[in-house]
Design a protein around this motif. Structure first.
Motif, mmCIF file in Angstrom:
data_model
loop_
_atom_site.group_PDB
_atom_site.id
_atom_site.type_symbol
_atom_site.label_atom_id
_atom_site.label_comp_id
_atom_site.label_asym_id
_atom_site.label_seq_id
_atom_site.Cartn_x
_atom_site.Cartn_y
_atom_site.Cartn_z
ATOM 1 N N ILE A 70 0.861 -1.330 0.205
ATOM 2 C CA ILE A 70 0.019 0.031 -0.067
ATOM 3 C C ILE A 70 0.996 1.311 -0.092
ATOM 4 C CG2 ILE A 70 -1.594 1.282 1.464
ATOM 5 C CD1 ILE A 70 -2.878 -1.214 2.190
ATOM 6 N N ALA A 71 1.948 1.025 0.694
ATOM 7 C CA ALA A 71 2.842 2.483 0.796
ATOM 8 C C ALA A 71 3.806 2.670 -0.328
ATOM 9 C CB ALA A 71 3.680 2.161 2.018
ATOM 10 N N ILE A 72 3.723 1.741 -1.539
ATOM 11 C CA ILE A 72 4.473 1.862 -2.399
ATOM 12 C C ILE A 72 3.992 3.041 -3.345
ATOM 13 C CG2 ILE A 72 5.352 0.981 -4.930
ATOM 14 C CD1 ILE A 72 5.388 -1.875 -3.300
ATOM 15 N N ASP A 73 4.867 4.124 -3.947
ATOM 16 C CA ASP A 73 4.294 5.180 -4.633
ATOM 17 C C ASP A 73 5.123 5.431 -5.909
ATOM 18 O OD1 ASP A 73 6.587 6.277 -3.462
ATOM 19 O OD2 ASP A 73 5.532 7.807 -2.177
ATOM 20 N N ASN A 74 6.000 4.617 -6.062
ATOM 21 C CA ASN A 74 6.765 4.706 -7.348
ATOM 22 C C ASN A 74 7.330 3.456 -7.948
ATOM 23 O OD1 ASN A 74 9.871 4.606 -6.517
ATOM 24 N ND2 ASN A 74 8.860 5.711 -4.919
ATOM 25 N N GLU A 75 7.861 3.503 -9.336
ATOM 26 C CA GLU A 75 8.264 2.094 -9.857
ATOM 27 C C GLU A 75 9.395 1.587 -9.129
ATOM 28 O OE1 GLU A 75 8.135 1.721 -14.066
ATOM 29 O OE2 GLU A 75 6.403 3.375 -14.325
ATOM 30 N N ALA A 76 10.281 2.252 -8.987
ATOM 31 C CA ALA A 76 11.597 1.946 -8.221
ATOM 32 C C ALA A 76 11.270 1.220 -6.870
ATOM 33 C CB ALA A 76 12.574 3.229 -8.060
ATOM 34 N N ASP A 77 10.617 1.697 -6.121
ATOM 35 C CA ASP A 77 10.058 1.110 -4.970
ATOM 36 C C ASP A 77 9.470 -0.154 -5.275
ATOM 37 O OD1 ASP A 77 11.475 3.008 -3.518
ATOM 38 O OD2 ASP A 77 9.920 3.878 -2.762
ATOM 39 N N GLY A 78 8.588 -0.219 -6.242
ATOM 40 C CA GLY A 78 7.576 -1.397 -6.289
ATOM 41 C C GLY A 78 8.594 -2.305 -6.873
ATOM 42 N N PHE A 79 9.552 -2.267 -7.643
ATOM 43 C CA PHE A 79 10.408 -3.071 -8.169
ATOM 44 C C PHE A 79 11.260 -3.749 -7.058
ATOM 45 C CE2 PHE A 79 14.864 -3.749 -9.389
ATOM 46 C CZ PHE A 79 14.990 -5.216 -10.340
ATOM 47 N N GLN A 80 11.812 -2.843 -6.121
ATOM 48 C CA GLN A 80 12.640 -3.183 -5.042
ATOM 49 C C GLN A 80 11.873 -4.206 -4.159
ATOM 50 O OE1 GLN A 80 15.711 -2.375 -4.814
ATOM 51 N NE2 GLN A 80 16.076 -3.473 -3.072
ATOM 52 N N PHE A 81 10.514 -3.785 -4.127
ATOM 53 C CA PHE A 81 9.774 -4.875 -2.944
ATOM 54 C C PHE A 81 9.667 -6.084 -3.688
ATOM 55 C CE2 PHE A 81 5.642 -6.547 -1.807
ATOM 56 C CZ PHE A 81 5.915 -6.964 -0.782
ATOM 57 N N PHE A 82 9.155 -6.304 -4.898
ATOM 58 C CA PHE A 82 8.885 -7.580 -5.508
ATOM 59 C C PHE A 82 10.117 -8.257 -5.937
ATOM 60 C CE2 PHE A 82 4.924 -5.142 -6.250
ATOM 61 C CZ PHE A 82 3.794 -6.110 -5.747
ATOM 62 N N SER A 83 11.055 -7.626 -6.096
ATOM 63 C CA SER A 83 12.422 -8.453 -6.265
ATOM 64 C C SER A 83 12.864 -9.057 -5.234
ATOM 65 C CB SER A 83 13.379 -7.585 -6.820
ATOM 66 O OG SER A 83 13.936 -6.501 -5.809
ATOM 67 N N GLY A 137 -5.511 -6.471 -8.670
ATOM 68 C CA GLY A 137 -4.949 -5.715 -9.793
ATOM 69 C C GLY A 137 -3.630 -5.977 -10.256
ATOM 70 N N ILE A 138 -2.785 -6.909 -9.553
ATOM 71 C CA ILE A 138 -1.360 -7.338 -10.144
ATOM 72 C C ILE A 138 -1.725 -8.794 -10.875
ATOM 73 C CG2 ILE A 138 -0.221 -5.698 -8.866
ATOM 74 C CD1 ILE A 138 0.286 -7.578 -6.894
ATOM 75 N N GLY A 139 -0.539 -9.551 -10.355
ATOM 76 C CA GLY A 139 -0.617 -10.731 -10.860
ATOM 77 C C GLY A 139 0.523 -11.652 -10.292
ATOM 78 N N PRO A 140 0.585 -13.099 -10.320
ATOM 79 C CA PRO A 140 1.656 -13.727 -9.621
ATOM 80 C C PRO A 140 2.700 -13.564 -10.528
ATOM 81 C CG PRO A 140 -0.088 -15.260 -10.312
ATOM 82 C CD PRO A 140 -0.547 -13.862 -10.584
ATOM 83 N N PHE A 141 3.275 -12.898 -11.340
ATOM 84 C CA PHE A 141 4.477 -12.573 -12.096
ATOM 85 C C PHE A 141 5.684 -13.097 -11.775
ATOM 86 C CE2 PHE A 141 1.367 -9.194 -13.352
ATOM 87 C CZ PHE A 141 0.894 -9.789 -14.512
ATOM 88 N N VAL A 142 6.223 -12.721 -10.422
ATOM 89 C CA VAL A 142 7.438 -13.188 -10.004
ATOM 90 C C VAL A 142 7.552 -14.740 -9.721
ATOM 91 C CG1 VAL A 142 9.251 -12.963 -8.220
ATOM 92 C CG2 VAL A 142 8.036 -10.784 -9.239
ATOM 93 N N ILE A 143 6.480 -15.282 -9.268
ATOM 94 C CA ILE A 143 6.567 -16.680 -8.618
ATOM 95 C C ILE A 143 5.868 -17.407 -9.743
ATOM 96 C CG2 ILE A 143 5.954 -16.060 -6.155
ATOM 97 C CD1 ILE A 143 3.289 -16.970 -6.319
ATOM 98 N N ASN A 226 13.627 -10.660 -12.490
ATOM 99 C CA ASN A 226 13.998 -9.381 -12.049
ATOM 100 C C ASN A 226 12.677 -8.500 -12.961
ATOM 101 O OD1 ASN A 226 15.275 -8.886 -9.715
ATOM 102 N ND2 ASN A 226 17.355 -9.041 -11.082
ATOM 103 N N GLU A 227 12.868 -9.214 -14.337
ATOM 104 C CA GLU A 227 11.931 -8.620 -15.287
ATOM 105 C C GLU A 227 10.288 -8.748 -14.657
ATOM 106 O OE1 GLU A 227 12.886 -10.733 -18.767
ATOM 107 O OE2 GLU A 227 14.596 -9.517 -19.333
#
Length: 249
Positions: A70-83, A137-143, A226-227
């Protein structure tokens, strides 16, 4: 209790346990610590086989930390979290020790990914699974790669599309996610100890070579996962997802 990740070594078996008070959800700090401990355990000559488990008796892992999402507000932080999940899966994949999963309860999202990344998985009858990502609204892309590798693309698609449905432990066993399912945690732990005791007595060189064979064809996953993390990191900022996530505040 505060969150933790621990490694205890008994009779050449390394027991990695993670815990978070919110149903064993996985915030970034827990993911980072888990990945680092898996890597360290893989290099530890006193360990011949690993067990991945979580604290508590109801939920194995509730997946990503919603508070952090919920706290993610930019793509860089989003990538960092899901990575973070990508790093844990890749640590499990490249670990030279076999990793046995102890799944005592429900798994959601990233928790299903962790179970799929183990080399052999034991569970209780209460260990239902759910991939809920599409519903927010997302998907299990990483896993997805590790789940599809274990249960096949069709079964992965089935549980992904039915994003609000828990699927039973028997379904998970039938599709290959779980190798064995037990009626209670006590029976699960008895079988687990028998298995890891045997594995710890085997030739460690043979175990390491078998691990390589089992994960053949996944050398590109460092880049692939990572992609996928970038995709999730972008989608988590969409208007749809932000609106949906407000319900979880």
């Amino acid at each position: 209790m505060k969150s933790y990740v621990t490694l205890n070594i008994e009779n050449k078996v390394g027991y990695i346990e993670f815990y978070h008070p919110n149903k064993n959800a996985m915030p970034s700090d827990v993911l980072e610590l888990l990945a680092n401990i898996i890597k360290a355990a893989g290099d530890n000559k006193d360990i011949r086989v690993l067990v991945l488990k979580s604290g508590g008796d109801r939920t194995f892992c509730a997946g990503a930390s919603f508070n952090e999402i919920i706290a993610i507000d930019n793509e860089a932080d989003g990538f960092q979290f899901f990575s973070g999940f990508a790093n844990v899966i890749n640590a499990m994949r490249t670990c030279p020790k076999l990793i046995i999963g102890r799944i005592q309860g429900k798994s959601v999202g990233g928790g299903v990914g962790l179970a799929a990344a183990t080399d052999y998985c034991l569970a209780t009858q209460f260990a239902s699974i759910k991939l809920s990502e599409l519903s927010i609204g997302i998907g299990p892309f990483v896993i997805e790669p590790v789940v599809s590798r274990k249960i096949g693309k069709n079964a992965m698609s089935h549980i992904t599309i039915n994003a609000e449905t828990f699927f039973s432990s028997e379904f998970a066993k039938e599709k290959g996610l779980f190798s064995e399912v037990f009626e209670s945690i006590e029976l699960l732990d008895e079988a687990l100890e028998t298995l890891v005791t045997k594995l710890a007595s085997y030739n460690p060189e043979a175990l390491a070579e078998m691990k390589k064979v089992m994960w053949a064809g996944t050398d590109h996953w460092d880049t692939l996962l990572n992609e996928r993390a970038k995709i999730s990191g972008k989608l988590v900022l969409s208007k749809f997802t932000k609106k949906t996530l407000k319900r979880f505040r």
